[in-house]
Design a protein around this motif. Structure first.
Motif, PDB file in Angstrom:
ATOM      1  N   THR A 272      38.111  -5.294   7.468  1.00  0.00           N
ATOM      2  CA  THR A 272      36.738  -4.839   7.678  1.00  0.00           C
ATOM      3  C   THR A 272      35.961  -5.843   8.523  1.00  0.00           C
ATOM      4  N   ILE A 273      36.006  -7.112   8.111  1.00  0.00           N
ATOM      5  CA  ILE A 273      35.228  -8.128   8.815  1.00  0.00           C
ATOM      6  C   ILE A 273      35.711  -8.270  10.260  1.00  0.00           C
ATOM      7  N   THR A 274      37.041  -8.226  10.444  1.00  0.00           N
ATOM      8  CA  THR A 274      37.553  -8.342  11.809  1.00  0.00           C
ATOM      9  C   THR A 274      37.065  -7.187  12.679  1.00  0.00           C
ATOM     10  N   LEU A 275      37.167  -5.969  12.149  1.00  0.00           N
ATOM     11  CA  LEU A 275      36.762  -4.811  12.948  1.00  0.00           C
ATOM     12  C   LEU A 275      35.273  -4.878  13.272  1.00  0.00           C
ATOM     13  N   ILE A 276      34.462  -5.165  12.253  1.00  0.00           N
ATOM     14  CA  ILE A 276      33.011  -5.190  12.465  1.00  0.00           C
ATOM     15  C   ILE A 276      32.645  -6.312  13.429  1.00  0.00           C
ATOM     16  N   SER A 277      33.264  -7.493  13.258  1.00  0.00           N
ATOM     17  CA  SER A 277      32.849  -8.576  14.161  1.00  0.00           C
ATOM     18  C   SER A 277      33.375  -8.370  15.570  1.00  0.00           C
ATOM     19  N   CYS A 278      34.555  -7.754  15.702  1.00  0.00           N
ATOM     20  CA  CYS A 278      35.036  -7.423  17.049  1.00  0.00           C
ATOM     21  C   CYS A 278      34.024  -6.524  17.735  1.00  0.00           C
ATOM     22  N   TYR A 279      33.628  -5.464  17.031  1.00  0.00           N
ATOM     23  CA  TYR A 279      32.705  -4.517  17.630  1.00  0.00           C
ATOM     24  C   TYR A 279      31.358  -5.182  17.920  1.00  0.00           C
ATOM     25  N   GLY A 280      30.846  -5.909  16.912  1.00  0.00           N
ATOM     26  CA  GLY A 280      29.541  -6.551  17.046  1.00  0.00           C
ATOM     27  C   GLY A 280      29.501  -7.556  18.177  1.00  0.00           C
ATOM     28  N   SER A 281      30.551  -8.390  18.279  1.00  0.00           N
ATOM     29  CA  SER A 281      30.495  -9.430  19.312  1.00  0.00           C
ATOM     30  C   SER A 281      30.666  -8.823  20.699  1.00  0.00           C
ATOM     31  N   LEU A 282      31.423  -7.723  20.754  1.00  0.00           N
ATOM     32  CA  LEU A 282      31.535  -7.008  22.033  1.00  0.00           C
ATOM     33  C   LEU A 282      30.162  -6.517  22.474  1.00  0.00           C
ATOM     34  N   LYS A 283      29.427  -5.956  21.530  1.00  0.00           N
ATOM     35  CA  LYS A 283      28.086  -5.449  21.824  1.00  0.00           C
ATOM     36  C   LYS A 283      27.158  -6.593  22.220  1.00  0.00           C
ATOM     37  N   ILE A 284      27.242  -7.688  21.453  1.00  0.00           N
ATOM     38  CA  ILE A 284      26.368  -8.826  21.731  1.00  0.00           C
ATOM     39  C   ILE A 284      26.584  -9.319  23.156  1.00  0.00           C
ATOM     40  N   SER A 285      27.869  -9.474  23.516  1.00  0.00           N
ATOM     41  CA  SER A 285      28.110 -10.016  24.849  1.00  0.00           C
ATOM     42  C   SER A 285      27.652  -9.036  25.922  1.00  0.00           C
ATOM     43  N   GLU A 286      27.755  -7.732  25.601  1.00  0.00           N
ATOM     44  CA  GLU A 286      27.263  -6.731  26.535  1.00  0.00           C
ATOM     45  C   GLU A 286      25.758  -6.935  26.783  1.00  0.00           C
ATOM     46  N   TYR A 287      25.020  -7.125  25.687  1.00  0.00           N
ATOM     47  CA  TYR A 287      23.586  -7.303  25.818  1.00  0.00           C
ATOM     48  C   TYR A 287      23.236  -8.635  26.460  1.00  0.00           C
ATOM     49  N   GLU A 288      24.020  -9.667  26.107  1.00  0.00           N
ATOM     50  CA  GLU A 288      23.737 -10.960  26.712  1.00  0.00           C
ATOM     51  C   GLU A 288      23.932 -10.909  28.214  1.00  0.00           C
ATOM     52  N   GLU A 289      24.974 -10.198  28.622  1.00  0.00           N
ATOM     53  CA  GLU A 289      25.197 -10.066  30.053  1.00  0.00           C
ATOM     54  C   GLU A 289      24.032  -9.341  30.712  1.00  0.00           C
ATOM     55  N   LEU A 290      23.574  -8.300  30.029  1.00  0.00           N
ATOM     56  CA  LEU A 290      22.432  -7.573  30.565  1.00  0.00           C
ATOM     57  C   LEU A 290      21.198  -8.473  30.619  1.00  0.00           C
ATOM     58  N   ALA A 291      21.055  -9.290  29.568  1.00  0.00           N
ATOM     59  CA  ALA A 291      19.871 -10.140  29.498  1.00  0.00           C
ATOM     60  C   ALA A 291      19.875 -11.188  30.606  1.00  0.00           C
ATOM     61  N   ASN A 292      21.072 -11.487  31.119  1.00  0.00           N
ATOM     62  CA  ASN A 292      21.127 -12.454  32.205  1.00  0.00           C
ATOM     63  C   ASN A 292      20.696 -11.854  33.533  1.00  0.00           C
ATOM     64  N   GLY A 293      20.624 -10.551  33.560  1.00  0.00           N
ATOM     65  CA  GLY A 293      20.131  -9.917  34.775  1.00  0.00           C
ATOM     66  C   GLY A 293      18.616 -10.026  34.808  1.00  0.00           C
ATOM     67  N   TYR A 294      18.006  -9.484  35.844  1.00  0.00           N
ATOM     68  CA  TYR A 294      16.553  -9.571  35.890  1.00  0.00           C
ATOM     69  C   TYR A 294      16.013  -8.300  36.537  1.00  0.00           C
ATOM     70  N   ASN A 295      14.718  -8.156  36.518  1.00  0.00           N
ATOM     71  CA  ASN A 295      14.087  -6.994  37.117  1.00  0.00           C
ATOM     72  C   ASN A 295      12.938  -7.481  37.977  1.00  0.00           C
ATOM     73  N   GLU A 296      12.938  -7.044  39.224  1.00  0.00           N
ATOM     74  CA  GLU A 296      11.946  -7.610  40.144  1.00  0.00           C
ATOM     75  C   GLU A 296      10.565  -6.999  39.967  1.00  0.00           C
ATOM     76  N   TYR A 297      10.452  -5.897  39.251  1.00  0.00           N
ATOM     77  CA  TYR A 297       9.149  -5.258  39.083  1.00  0.00           C
ATOM     78  C   TYR A 297       8.474  -5.637  37.773  1.00  0.00           C
ATOM     79  N   PHE A 298       9.318  -5.905  36.784  1.00  0.00           N
ATOM     80  CA  PHE A 298       8.752  -6.189  35.471  1.00  0.00           C
ATOM     81  C   PHE A 298       9.036  -7.635  35.102  1.00  0.00           C
ATOM     82  N   ASN A 299       8.017  -8.333  34.766  1.00  0.00           N
ATOM     83  CA  ASN A 299       8.154  -9.727  34.410  1.00  0.00           C
ATOM     84  C   ASN A 299       8.734  -9.862  33.009  1.00  0.00           C
ATOM     85  N   ASN A 300       8.288  -8.978  32.130  1.00  0.00           N
ATOM     86  CA  ASN A 300       8.790  -9.010  30.760  1.00  0.00           C
ATOM     87  C   ASN A 300       9.966  -8.050  30.651  1.00  0.00           C
TER      88      ASN A 300
END
Ligand code: ADP
Ligand code: MG
Length: 730
Positions: A272-300
């Motif tokens: 259970t823990i392996t499956l949940i953390s695999c899925y969760g960390s995959l999602k986290i890294s997906e969002y972190e990658e997105l968070a490293n991007g930026y948007n030129e129109y919106f400051n926030n």
């Protein structure tokens, strides 16, 4: 009536044929108490196994109530055993982890008897074999003699006309042996009891028939007492174990061996823990990658931000905001969201700070005070921020100004938030300052076009950039202009003429009219509006309230900030249903290394798949080892008439119970972590990104694993005959 005619059974071992029994002729009837003796290896067990359908025979014919059995399939023999035969073994063959009661009850459960009936019969039998005191004792704690009593009670509970006992006293001392043989005799009325024993002298007085075997053959077959030969064997009624009883047995088995239970709990938790953390960390890294991007129109560009406007392009009403606030995942709304993208720059002679405006209310500060007058502000940032850390005293109570809007600020408090990075700051300002800022920001987003007579003033027209300012002294609907604009009016006089104003952005396109009631010149300017003529520049002056109505007219775009990013899709759907266009900030970011990101993602997926597959196999093997030790249990079930289907479903119920139990414990654990009762940052972070659907999927994987395992195990134990499985066990 049971009859053997020239029956032979051979064993094939290592290419050698060993005769078990050869050309046996025998006829046995109901009411007989048959005693078989003979030296070791003389074929006694072989004969009993054939008679009780535990093993097949090669030559000759066995008749059950006159019916031939040489064509019998495995299922036919199973049916025969269920209807006619109970076995008692030298090594008892009981379920050690069950109590006396549970052992006796087991056979009746397998035969589909109902609970009340079972209870009455079991209590009666426990009494009959003299084990009342041990009703709830685990069989493993009993002496050999007591165990054999349980086995006899179980055979009686099975209620078959034939009871076959192969050396039932072989493992007992002479006193216990005597008692067991006596008990067997007592229960033998109206049954056919066949006993193999070496205690010939003790049993002689009970026997109705005596058989002596040697070298696979019957040497002596003596009828000692006359019996009624007309008795036919009456089969008992059999039905199948009920669904509920299968579940009940599965649940009992799940918990009754503590070590096995613990091992299974650990294994299921690990998966259970392996499956949940695999899925969760995959999602986290997906969002972190997105968070490293930026948007030129919106400051926030926070991930939890959704920019919205109305599908019908109208302005927001309080009703709209109320509806949005009712959505469960909405944290807060920034009505005029231009402010969230605004970066306020403030400076004094020593420092230069910049940050976003936080529009939420504050209740407390870490250093200093909560602001109470209009110009007081509070700064929020990480403890790692150089200004807040080393220059705290210099910044606190110091006055800053904004060059952009000619405003002053006094820093009165600091809030530390270590989730900020060391460069980011936020400012909390008073409502007064906020409104001021909003008006200025709004104005910078508006396209203003003036029209005087037939001339349009947009950007620089003839070197003039008309700008609108407000003052209390001007009546509503009127405008004061500078005298050099007279040039654009007929007769070089604009007094009492109309100044048109068009206000435009992507949402609005409004026209306003103002009557020119005063022309400002070098003589009257200071007197009328309090500004020196030379400082007026290209400004025109209107009433304060007119100004606010024009600039802050209505809100057409707002931002919603959600609580849980994992549920953001749901919130977006709900907003769309309420009639809003949505733009998710997390998806609106630019990313220059998209390709690289994809490669990383694929690699991560591969690594995780390997991990999950490995885990699956490890689990599989551990479970196999654990359940090898369960062979004796399922062999017992088989000897009591349990079919393959029954064995599989009992095991399935056991594994599903264990998986469900483990999963519920896991969910409680996660709940406590998220409620901060248990402090486990790793899982807390991971589960932020795991939604209901994923929890359901993981649960189904556990259930699937349980089902696959029970099917495989069932196939394995039924590959061999009962006798062979016994052999492996002993
Ligand atoms: P008893 O019960 O009288 O001691 P058995 O019926 O067990 O005798 O054995 C009869 C003969 O069959 C012996 O010669 C024994 O070696 C042989 N035999 C019994 N079981 C097997 C087996 N599973 N494989 C090979 N030979 C066997
Ligand atoms: Mg034997």
């Amino acid at each position: 009536m049971l009859k053997l005619k020239n029956v032979s059974k051979y064993y094939y071992q290592d290419g050698v044929i060993a005769p078990g029994i050869t050309k046996i002729n025998l006829e046995l009837h109901l009411g007989e108490f048959v005693v078989i003796t003979g030296e070791s290896g003389s074929g006694k067990s072989t004969l009993l196994n054939v008679l009780s359908g535990l093993d097949t025979y090669e030559d000759g014919e066995m008749y059950i109530n006159g019916e031939e059995t040489s064509h019998y399939s495995e299922e036919d023999f199973l049916e025969y055993r269920r209807k006619y035969v109970s076995n008692i073994f030298q090594n008892f063959n009981l379920v050690n982890s069950y109590t006396v009661y549970e052992n006796i009850e087991l056979t009746m459960l397998l035969n589909g008897k109902n609970k009340n009936e079972i209870k009455a019969i079991t209590e009666n039998l426990i009494d009959k074999v003299g084990l009342k005191k041990y009703r709830n004792t685990h069989v493993s704690k009993l002496s050999g003699g007591q165990k054999q009593r349980v086995a006899i009670a179980r055979a009686l509970a099975n209620d078959t006309p034939i009871i076959v006992a192969d050396e039932p006293t072989g493992a007992l001392d002479s006193k216990a042996s005597k008692e067991i043989l006596k008990l067997l005799y007592e229960i033998s009325h109206d049954k056919l009891v066949i006993v193999v024993t070496h205690n010939k002298s003790e049993i002689a007085s009970y026997a109705t028939r005596f058989i002596r075997m040697h070298d696979g053959k019957i040497l002596e077959n003596t009828l000692l007492k006359k019996i009624n030969l007309d008795h036919d064997l009456k089969s008992k009624k059999v039905s199948n174990i009920t669904f509920l009883n299968k579940i009940m047995l599965g649940m009992r088995n799940a918990f009754n061996l503590p070590i096995k239970f613990l091992l299974m709990f650990i294994i299921f938790s690990l998966i259970t823990i392996t499956l949940i953390s695999c899925y969760g960390s995959l999602k986290i890294s997906e969002y972190e990658e997105l968070a490293n991007g930026y948007n030129e129109y919106f400051n926030n560009s926070k991930d939890n931000r959704i920019v919205i406007n109305k599908k019908d392009k109208t302005y927001f009403t309080e009703d709209d905001y109320q509806k949005i606030n009712q959505l469960s995942n909405v944290d807060y709304i920034v009505k005029n969201d231009l402010i969230t993208d605004y970066e306020l720059f403030i400076n004094n002679s020593n420092f230069y700070l910049d940050g976003k405006i936080n529009t939420q209310k504050i209740n407390s500060v870490d250093v200093g005070n909560i602001p109470n007058s209009g110009s007081e502000i509070v700064i929020k940032g990480s403890r790692d921020n150089w200004y807040l850390n080393s220059m705290q005293d210099e910044i606190l109570n110091s006055t800053f100004k904004s060059d952009e809007f000619a405003m002053e600020f006094k820093v009165v408090g600091i809030i530390y938030d270590d989730s900020f990075n060391e460069y980011t700051l936020e400012f909390y300002v008073s409502d007064e300052v906020l409104n001021n800022l909003l008006t200025n920001i709004n104005k910078s987003y508006l396209n203003l076009t003036f029209k005087l007579n037939e001339t349009y003033f947009n950007n620089y027209t003839d070197g003039i950039y008309l700008n609108i300012l407000s003052s209390d002294v001007i009546p509503r609907g009127e405008v004061y202009i500078k005298d050099d604009l007279n040039y654009y009016c007929s007769n070089n006089n604009c007094l009492n003429k109309i100044l048109n104003l068009n206000v435009k952005n992507i949402y609005v396109n409004n026209d306003y009219e103002f009557k020119i009631t005063k022309i400002l010149n070098s003589n009257n300017a200071k007197k009328i509006i309090g500004t020196n003529y030379n400082d007026i520049l290209d400004n025109v002056y209107i009433n304060n309230q007119d100004y606010i109505d024009i600039i802050n007219s209505n809100i057409y775009q707002s931002s919603v900030f959600v609580k849980e990013i994992k549920d953001l899709d749901t919130t977006v759907k709900e907003l769309n249903q309420l009639g809003f266009n949505t733009m998710e900030m997390r998806k609106a970011k630019l990313d220059e290394i998209e390709m690289l990101r994809q490669v990383f993602k694929i690699m991560k997926l591969i690594v995780m798949s390997i991990l999950i597959i490995t885990l699956f196999f490890i689990t599989y093997f551990i479970i196999k080892i654990i359940y090898k030790s369960r062979n004796s249990y399922y062999t017992t079930i088989r000897t009591l008439g349990g079919t393959k289907k029954v064995c599989i479903s009992i095991l399935m119920a056991e594994l599903i119970t264990l998986a469900t139990f483990t999963y519920i414990v896991f969910l409680i654990f996660i709940y406590l972590i998220n409620k901060n009762v248990i402090n486990y940052i790793y899982l807390q972070n991971i589960t932020k990104y795991v939604g209901i659907l994923e929890y359901i999927v993981v649960f189904f994987i556990l259930i699937l694993l349980s089902i696959i395992m029970s099917l495989r195990y069932g196939r394995k134990i039924f590959k061999n005959s009962i006798i062979k499985t016994y052999g492996e066990r002993i």
